[in-house]
Motif scaffolding. Structure first.
Motif, mmCIF file in Angstrom:
data_model
loop_
_atom_site.group_PDB
_atom_site.id
_atom_site.type_symbol
_atom_site.label_atom_id
_atom_site.label_comp_id
_atom_site.label_asym_id
_atom_site.label_seq_id
_atom_site.Cartn_x
_atom_site.Cartn_y
_atom_site.Cartn_z
ATOM 1 N N ARG B 41 38.667 75.500 34.805
ATOM 2 C CA ARG B 41 38.825 75.329 36.243
ATOM 3 C C ARG B 41 37.896 76.164 37.320
ATOM 4 N NH1 ARG B 41 44.068 73.315 36.817
ATOM 5 N NH2 ARG B 41 44.444 74.409 38.678
ATOM 6 N N THR B 43 35.530 75.785 40.012
ATOM 7 C CA THR B 43 35.103 75.106 40.991
ATOM 8 C C THR B 43 33.781 75.165 41.487
ATOM 9 O OG1 THR B 43 37.381 74.812 41.811
ATOM 10 C CG2 THR B 43 35.716 74.362 43.590
ATOM 11 N N ILE B 110 38.787 67.954 41.906
ATOM 12 C CA ILE B 110 39.981 67.401 42.286
ATOM 13 C C ILE B 110 41.226 68.042 41.543
ATOM 14 C CG2 ILE B 110 41.558 65.234 42.466
ATOM 15 C CD1 ILE B 110 39.004 63.987 42.803
ATOM 16 N N ASN B 112 41.301 70.917 39.877
ATOM 17 C CA ASN B 112 41.651 72.189 40.037
ATOM 18 C C ASN B 112 42.338 72.297 41.332
ATOM 19 O OD1 ASN B 112 39.828 72.583 38.033
ATOM 20 N ND2 ASN B 112 38.080 73.490 39.189
ATOM 21 N N GLN B 113 42.785 71.442 42.014
ATOM 22 C CA GLN B 113 43.785 71.691 43.216
ATOM 23 C C GLN B 113 45.252 71.615 42.802
ATOM 24 O OE1 GLN B 113 42.125 68.824 46.075
ATOM 25 N NE2 GLN B 113 40.442 70.054 46.442
ATOM 26 N N ASP B 114 45.098 70.877 41.519
ATOM 27 C CA ASP B 114 46.843 70.686 41.090
ATOM 28 C C ASP B 114 46.976 71.546 39.951
ATOM 29 O OD1 ASP B 114 47.247 68.490 42.713
ATOM 30 O OD2 ASP B 114 46.504 66.933 41.280
ATOM 31 N N SER B 183 46.827 63.429 37.730
ATOM 32 C CA SER B 183 45.912 64.401 37.043
ATOM 33 C C SER B 183 45.398 63.655 35.541
ATOM 34 C CB SER B 183 46.543 65.703 36.623
ATOM 35 O OG SER B 183 46.880 66.451 37.850
#
Lengths: 228, 228
Positions: B41, B43, B110, B112-114, B183
């Motif tokens: 994860r 970013t 994307i 990594n935002q969830d 996801s």
């Protein structure tokens, strides 16, 4: 160069461009037929698309062969070099378009074994746009029409917007009815393939710009790349 | 050809092959980093992969430029022609691998935002196989080792099998927990990208076979193409 040599060379340049146009026609047919196979649940047509794909690959090899011969025997410079190089590059894009159409046809075979789902309509609509996009860029190539190529290039945003909305629509369907998940996943990939066909059309537009003007269309694409 | 000309030509052939090897290293790094970005994860690393992609594209353009020069000035025949043609074709495959790695990195941003999801492990495992596959085929190219290339070619089945099982696994997760659907859809595309990276490795293996032996590896691939 002697006059007859110049004439023969110019004929060879025309011939390679015509072969690219012919290959473009094959790719366009593959995309349209693959979409009809999904929309009309036509398994036979899907199989035809799959069986015909080697013709597209053979056209690419033929174009490469001609290009190598032209590079070696004519040592083209400037705009002539661009004709040969562009033919080679466009052939590469069209080969991928053919592969994507084949992949859509393969998914049609799977989808046709399940219950029909309403969403194929949205996919069909998106497909028609991607197909029209491809046709326009091939016409722009045939006519060496740089403005038409720029129009196609700018229109790619439209395909991406369709894709993004379809992506969300498909996810909603999946959430509402888990029995649909498998079919929706295939439609998701079909939509992604159409979006990629749009990208190849955009690449071809860039090559046409380079072919006609000798310059890159721009360093950065204005289009919002489909993020999903 | 005069002896010094032959020597210069042979050096140019070596140089283009080295440029392909260098480009292969860039593509390999992009794939591995994109996977780490998903698995850890990370970013920042995902952004590095995206920012570095133009270097891969530039390497492809450089190889094309050298190839055209070699075609025109040296008019290579037989095995020399294959060296140039193979360099051009492999560069095309590697450019696509770079694009796929970039696409994985974008999806990492994307994801990594969830909430983290367990399935990234299975994707990571599949990614390691695809990465190893790519490394092996690049080694086979560097060593002109046709047997190693054939081994990679045969091993593509393994990646496809992983992909097919992951596809089913992801669908099951989606059905069980609809909150996971978004996801999982991204992971589905990541898995598909890895499967395609495997295919590009297989294509490179075919080009190596052609480079060394002068013959196509076979008319039909033995591998069961990933249907989904």
């Amino acid at each position: 160069m002697a006059e007859h040599t110049v004439k023969a060379f110019s004929e060879e340049l025309d011939a390679i461009a015509q072969e690219v146009a012919r290959m473009g026609g094959l790719a366009e047919t593959a995309v349209n037929d693959a979409l009809s196979a999904v929309a009309r649940r036509d398994t036979e047509l899907a199989q035809v698309v799959i069986q015909r794909d080697p013709k597209i690959d053979a056209a690419q090899r033929e174009i490469e062969k001609r290009a190598i011969k032209l590079f070696a025997l004519r040592q083209p410079m400037a705009s002539d070099l661009r004709v040969v190089l562009t033919a080679w590059r466009i052939a590469g894009e069209l080969e991928r378009v053919g592969d994507l159409a084949k992949n859509i046809a393969k998914r049609a075979l799977i989808l046709n074994q399940d219950e029909p789902i309403q969403l194929t309509r949205s996919v069909e609509r998106m497909g028609k746009i991607a197909g029209a996009h491809l046709k326009q860029v091939l016409d722009a190539y045939a006519n060496k029409d740089v403005q038409a190529a720029i129009n196609v290039w700018n229109a790619d945003d439209n395909i991406d917007a369709h894709y993004n909305s379809l992506f969300r629509e498909l996810l909603t369907y999946m959430i509402e009815d888990p029995r649909m998940i498998s079919s929706c996943a295939h439609l998701l990939f079909i939509a992604k393939n159409l979006e990629r066909i749009g990208d190849h059309g955009t690449n071809i537009a860039e090559y046409i710009h380079f072919l006609v003007t000798g310059e890159e269309i721009a360093t950065q694409r204005p289009r919002a790349e489909a993020a999903e």
